[in-house]
Motif scaffolding. Sequence first.
Motif, PDB file in Angstrom:
ATOM      1  N   LEU A   1       0.819  -1.217   0.000  1.00  0.00           N
ATOM      2  CA  LEU A   1       0.000   0.000   0.000  1.00  0.00           C
ATOM      3  C   LEU A   1       0.854   1.269   0.000  1.00  0.00           C
ATOM      4  O   LEU A   1       0.333   2.378  -0.080  1.00  0.00           O
ATOM      5  CB  LEU A   1      -0.946  -0.005   1.216  1.00  0.00           C
ATOM      6  CG  LEU A   1      -2.001  -1.124   1.199  1.00  0.00           C
ATOM      7  CD1 LEU A   1      -2.715  -1.221   2.534  1.00  0.00           C
ATOM      8  CD2 LEU A   1      -3.006  -0.924   0.067  1.00  0.00           C
ATOM      9  N   ILE A   2       2.200   1.109   0.096  1.00  0.00           N
ATOM     10  CA  ILE A   2       3.118   2.259   0.041  1.00  0.00           C
ATOM     11  C   ILE A   2       3.531   2.468  -1.422  1.00  0.00           C
ATOM     12  O   ILE A   2       4.075   1.549  -2.053  1.00  0.00           O
ATOM     13  CB  ILE A   2       4.374   2.020   0.922  1.00  0.00           C
ATOM     14  CG1 ILE A   2       3.950   1.772   2.377  1.00  0.00           C
ATOM     15  CG2 ILE A   2       5.343   3.185   0.830  1.00  0.00           C
ATOM     16  CD1 ILE A   2       5.028   1.131   3.238  1.00  0.00           C
ATOM     17  N   PRO A   3       3.268   3.659  -2.011  1.00  0.00           N
ATOM     18  CA  PRO A   3       3.540   3.871  -3.437  1.00  0.00           C
ATOM     19  C   PRO A   3       5.011   3.720  -3.841  1.00  0.00           C
ATOM     20  O   PRO A   3       5.874   4.456  -3.364  1.00  0.00           O
ATOM     21  CB  PRO A   3       3.071   5.321  -3.685  1.00  0.00           C
ATOM     22  CG  PRO A   3       2.062   5.569  -2.617  1.00  0.00           C
ATOM     23  CD  PRO A   3       2.559   4.805  -1.414  1.00  0.00           C
ATOM     24  N   THR A   4       5.284   2.726  -4.685  1.00  0.00           N
ATOM     25  CA  THR A   4       6.610   2.524  -5.294  1.00  0.00           C
ATOM     26  C   THR A   4       6.407   1.881  -6.670  1.00  0.00           C
ATOM     27  O   THR A   4       5.458   1.131  -6.857  1.00  0.00           O
ATOM     28  CB  THR A   4       7.499   1.556  -4.463  1.00  0.00           C
ATOM     29  OG1 THR A   4       6.755   0.360  -4.193  1.00  0.00           O
ATOM     30  CG2 THR A   4       7.971   2.165  -3.167  1.00  0.00           C
ATOM     31  N   ILE A   5       7.309   2.202  -7.618  1.00  0.00           N
ATOM     32  CA  ILE A   5       7.263   1.567  -8.941  1.00  0.00           C
ATOM     33  C   ILE A   5       8.501   0.683  -9.067  1.00  0.00           C
ATOM     34  O   ILE A   5       9.623   1.148  -8.842  1.00  0.00           O
ATOM     35  CB  ILE A   5       7.239   2.607 -10.083  1.00  0.00           C
ATOM     36  CG1 ILE A   5       5.902   3.361 -10.070  1.00  0.00           C
ATOM     37  CG2 ILE A   5       7.440   1.936 -11.441  1.00  0.00           C
ATOM     38  CD1 ILE A   5       5.778   4.455 -11.101  1.00  0.00           C
ATOM     39  N   PRO A   6       8.331  -0.597  -9.378  1.00  0.00           N
ATOM     40  CA  PRO A   6       9.487  -1.493  -9.482  1.00  0.00           C
ATOM     41  C   PRO A   6      10.499  -0.980 -10.506  1.00  0.00           C
ATOM     42  O   PRO A   6      10.150  -0.745 -11.662  1.00  0.00           O
ATOM     43  CB  PRO A   6       8.871  -2.819  -9.948  1.00  0.00           C
ATOM     44  CG  PRO A   6       7.418  -2.719  -9.611  1.00  0.00           C
ATOM     45  CD  PRO A   6       7.069  -1.272  -9.682  1.00  0.00           C
ATOM     46  N   ASN A   7      11.736  -0.776 -10.061  1.00  0.00           N
ATOM     47  CA  ASN A   7      12.779  -0.242 -10.940  1.00  0.00           C
ATOM     48  C   ASN A   7      13.477  -1.381 -11.685  1.00  0.00           C
ATOM     49  O   ASN A   7      14.660  -1.629 -11.516  1.00  0.00           O
ATOM     50  CB  ASN A   7      13.784   0.569 -10.100  1.00  0.00           C
ATOM     51  CG  ASN A   7      14.720   1.375 -10.990  1.00  0.00           C
ATOM     52  OD1 ASN A   7      14.411   1.629 -12.156  1.00  0.00           O
ATOM     53  ND2 ASN A   7      15.871   1.758 -10.459  1.00  0.00           N
ATOM     54  N   VAL A   8      12.699  -2.086 -12.502  1.00  0.00           N
ATOM     55  CA  VAL A   8      13.222  -3.220 -13.277  1.00  0.00           C
ATOM     56  C   VAL A   8      12.602  -3.172 -14.669  1.00  0.00           C
ATOM     57  O   VAL A   8      11.575  -2.523 -14.862  1.00  0.00           O
ATOM     58  CB  VAL A   8      12.864  -4.574 -12.606  1.00  0.00           C
ATOM     59  CG1 VAL A   8      13.538  -4.726 -11.275  1.00  0.00           C
ATOM     60  CG2 VAL A   8      11.343  -4.728 -12.466  1.00  0.00           C
ATOM     61  N   PRO A   9      13.196  -3.850 -15.658  1.00  0.00           N
ATOM     62  CA  PRO A   9      12.585  -3.876 -16.994  1.00  0.00           C
ATOM     63  C   PRO A   9      11.151  -4.431 -16.908  1.00  0.00           C
ATOM     64  O   PRO A   9      10.925  -5.466 -16.303  1.00  0.00           O
ATOM     65  CB  PRO A   9      13.494  -4.829 -17.784  1.00  0.00           C
ATOM     66  CG  PRO A   9      14.806  -4.779 -17.074  1.00  0.00           C
ATOM     67  CD  PRO A   9      14.482  -4.562 -15.627  1.00  0.00           C
ATOM     68  N   GLY A  10      10.217  -3.715 -17.503  1.00  0.00           N
ATOM     69  CA  GLY A  10       8.824  -4.169 -17.480  1.00  0.00           C
ATOM     70  C   GLY A  10       8.008  -3.620 -16.324  1.00  0.00           C
ATOM     71  O   GLY A  10       6.790  -3.766 -16.286  1.00  0.00           O
ATOM     72  N   GLY A  11       8.668  -2.961 -15.361  1.00  0.00           N
ATOM     73  CA  GLY A  11       7.964  -2.424 -14.192  1.00  0.00           C
ATOM     74  C   GLY A  11       6.973  -1.338 -14.575  1.00  0.00           C
ATOM     75  O   GLY A  11       5.810  -1.354 -14.160  1.00  0.00           O
ATOM     76  N   LYS A  12       7.440  -0.372 -15.393  1.00  0.00           N
ATOM     77  CA  LYS A  12       6.575   0.736 -15.840  1.00  0.00           C
ATOM     78  C   LYS A  12       5.415   0.205 -16.680  1.00  0.00           C
ATOM     79  O   LYS A  12       4.286   0.666 -16.575  1.00  0.00           O
ATOM     80  CB  LYS A  12       7.391   1.738 -16.672  1.00  0.00           C
ATOM     81  CG  LYS A  12       8.393   2.570 -15.892  1.00  0.00           C
ATOM     82  CD  LYS A  12       8.925   3.686 -16.784  1.00  0.00           C
ATOM     83  CE  LYS A  12      10.007   4.513 -16.073  1.00  0.00           C
ATOM     84  NZ  LYS A  12      11.323   3.855 -16.134  1.00  0.00           N
ATOM     85  N   MET A  13       5.721  -0.769 -17.547  1.00  0.00           N
ATOM     86  CA  MET A  13       4.706  -1.357 -18.431  1.00  0.00           C
ATOM     87  C   MET A  13       3.576  -1.966 -17.608  1.00  0.00           C
ATOM     88  O   MET A  13       2.397  -1.789 -17.911  1.00  0.00           O
ATOM     89  CB  MET A  13       5.359  -2.443 -19.296  1.00  0.00           C
ATOM     90  CG  MET A  13       4.407  -3.199 -20.179  1.00  0.00           C
ATOM     91  SD  MET A  13       4.087  -2.377 -21.738  1.00  0.00           S
ATOM     92  CE  MET A  13       5.568  -2.789 -22.655  1.00  0.00           C
ATOM     93  N   LEU A  14       3.959  -2.668 -16.532  1.00  0.00           N
ATOM     94  CA  LEU A  14       2.956  -3.347 -15.711  1.00  0.00           C
ATOM     95  C   LEU A  14       2.085  -2.357 -14.947  1.00  0.00           C
ATOM     96  O   LEU A  14       0.883  -2.574 -14.795  1.00  0.00           O
ATOM     97  CB  LEU A  14       3.654  -4.306 -14.740  1.00  0.00           C
ATOM     98  CG  LEU A  14       2.855  -5.551 -14.371  1.00  0.00           C
ATOM     99  CD1 LEU A  14       2.336  -6.283 -15.597  1.00  0.00           C
ATOM    100  CD2 LEU A  14       3.671  -6.476 -13.517  1.00  0.00           C
TER     101      LEU A  14
ATOM    102  N   ILE B   1       3.852   5.830 -21.937  1.00  0.00           N
ATOM    103  CA  ILE B   1       4.660   6.235 -23.097  1.00  0.00           C
ATOM    104  C   ILE B   1       6.111   5.790 -22.890  1.00  0.00           C
ATOM    105  O   ILE B   1       6.749   5.236 -23.789  1.00  0.00           O
ATOM    106  CB  ILE B   1       4.583   7.767 -23.323  1.00  0.00           C
ATOM    107  CG1 ILE B   1       3.162   8.160 -23.778  1.00  0.00           C
ATOM    108  CG2 ILE B   1       5.610   8.224 -24.367  1.00  0.00           C
ATOM    109  CD1 ILE B   1       2.863   9.643 -23.681  1.00  0.00           C
ATOM    110  N   MET B   2       6.626   6.026 -21.677  1.00  0.00           N
ATOM    111  CA  MET B   2       7.999   5.603 -21.346  1.00  0.00           C
ATOM    112  C   MET B   2       8.151   4.083 -21.486  1.00  0.00           C
ATOM    113  O   MET B   2       9.136   3.585 -22.027  1.00  0.00           O
ATOM    114  CB  MET B   2       8.346   6.015 -19.896  1.00  0.00           C
ATOM    115  CG  MET B   2       8.449   7.512 -19.646  1.00  0.00           C
ATOM    116  SD  MET B   2       9.836   8.283 -20.515  1.00  0.00           S
ATOM    117  CE  MET B   2       9.027   8.996 -21.932  1.00  0.00           C
ATOM    118  N   ALA B   3       7.111   3.356 -21.000  1.00  0.00           N
ATOM    119  CA  ALA B   3       7.148   1.884 -21.044  1.00  0.00           C
ATOM    120  C   ALA B   3       7.170   1.374 -22.484  1.00  0.00           C
ATOM    121  O   ALA B   3       7.928   0.460 -22.813  1.00  0.00           O
ATOM    122  CB  ALA B   3       5.926   1.324 -20.315  1.00  0.00           C
ATOM    123  N   LEU B   4       6.348   1.999 -23.343  1.00  0.00           N
ATOM    124  CA  LEU B   4       6.286   1.555 -24.739  1.00  0.00           C
ATOM    125  C   LEU B   4       7.573   1.875 -25.508  1.00  0.00           C
ATOM    126  O   LEU B   4       8.006   1.096 -26.356  1.00  0.00           O
ATOM    127  CB  LEU B   4       5.081   2.180 -25.446  1.00  0.00           C
ATOM    128  CG  LEU B   4       3.704   1.633 -25.056  1.00  0.00           C
ATOM    129  CD1 LEU B   4       2.605   2.437 -25.716  1.00  0.00           C
ATOM    130  CD2 LEU B   4       3.572   0.162 -25.421  1.00  0.00           C
TER     131      LEU B   4
END
Length: 424
Positions: A196-209, A417-420
């Motif tokens: 529940l704590i906002p974080t984005i996984p800093n790995v390939p595919g994280g932004k896409m997901l 957009i970044m993910a694509l």
Amino acid sequence: MEATKPGTSFLKKVLAIILGFGPGIFAIGYTIGTGSVTSMIVAGSKFNMQLLWVLLLSCVFSGILMFAYGNYALITSETALYGFKKHLKYGKVLAILIIIGITFGQWNSLMGILGISSNIIFEILVLNFEGLGPFKYETVLITAIVIIVTFYLLMLVGKYTFFEKILVIFVTLMGLSFVLSLCFVQPLSIDVVKGLIPTIPNVPGGKMLVAAFVGTTMASATFLSRPLFVKGKGWTIKNLNQQKKDSITAAILIFAISATIMAVAAGALFYQGKEVTQVLDMANTLEPVAGKWAVTIFFFGALSAGLSSIFPCLLIAPLLVADYQSGELDTSSLQFRIITAIACLVALIGPVFGANPIEIQILSQVFNVFVLPVVIIGIIIMVNSKKVMKAYKTGLFVNIGMCAALLFSLIISYNGIMALTEYF
């Protein structure tokens, strides 16, 4: 007269509650399909419960937007795109762009849904008939054709109440299947809290997901179709309170079912360091942990999720076109039959070329994100127009919620957009 047994009475009450569910059942059908199931499983297997906060925010904003679109319909007796065309400057162009954007996303999604559902049925068949193993492509393709033709034929005879009842059955089976699966495997409680704590996984595919998550949970199709389903239910301005409760219930159920799927994947796969890239991956890794029963139950839930999404995905293009034209959907018209037939043919592209349905599914969810800000801006303008809403005034909380949803959608669209760009 015979006295009714307490158990029978309780079951009747539960059945009455389930069958009494309103247009929110379509929101669940749109939202929790194999796209959502796939995104949740991939997220749970890769990142544990880390993206639970994205799901929570998406569901809160979805509830607010469903409420806003539903209220607009009940107060003005107009549907969304027809209202955009009628009241907004450049509304015609905006409405046409929205129809193209959403249809593209939903038909792509339909390809993935049909591919995954056919693959699931193939895996169930192989468990019982091992000789089918070498004929995977042929079996999957024939299964896909049978499913889509069956659904097309059902579309031709159906009315709103018919679609609603079928969706209620599929959604109920799906929810029960995933809850039962959770009884076999659970994530750690501390991981749920951390999620529940906002974080984005800093790995390939994280932004896409993250983008796929929002694309599937805050689906523009869900909000735009709501006025038509509200009207299809026969609701009027007298049902404002019922409409509010229906929106809240739908948002809560979407969160509960989606979070359960993510938790099952986290409990079964993440702790073993296993990721999902194919449909069968989930079953192969779940079986040693929970046994064959759990695999069957999970497969049944995933199949119900897929089948519950085929109706709404086939309905979306004719719904939006009808919305734009007059705000009325005629399921017996030639236009309806032609558009749904085209959707069925598009759905078969994935199975015909043997594409990986999971990749198609996640990509299609990302594309859904880009129409979202426009859909939110449109309803913010409409529900705050005195000319449109007359004596009704939209509350401060709803306006804050819609503006927060807009900000959230813009951030996620940029993230998409970044993910694509990274993907291609």
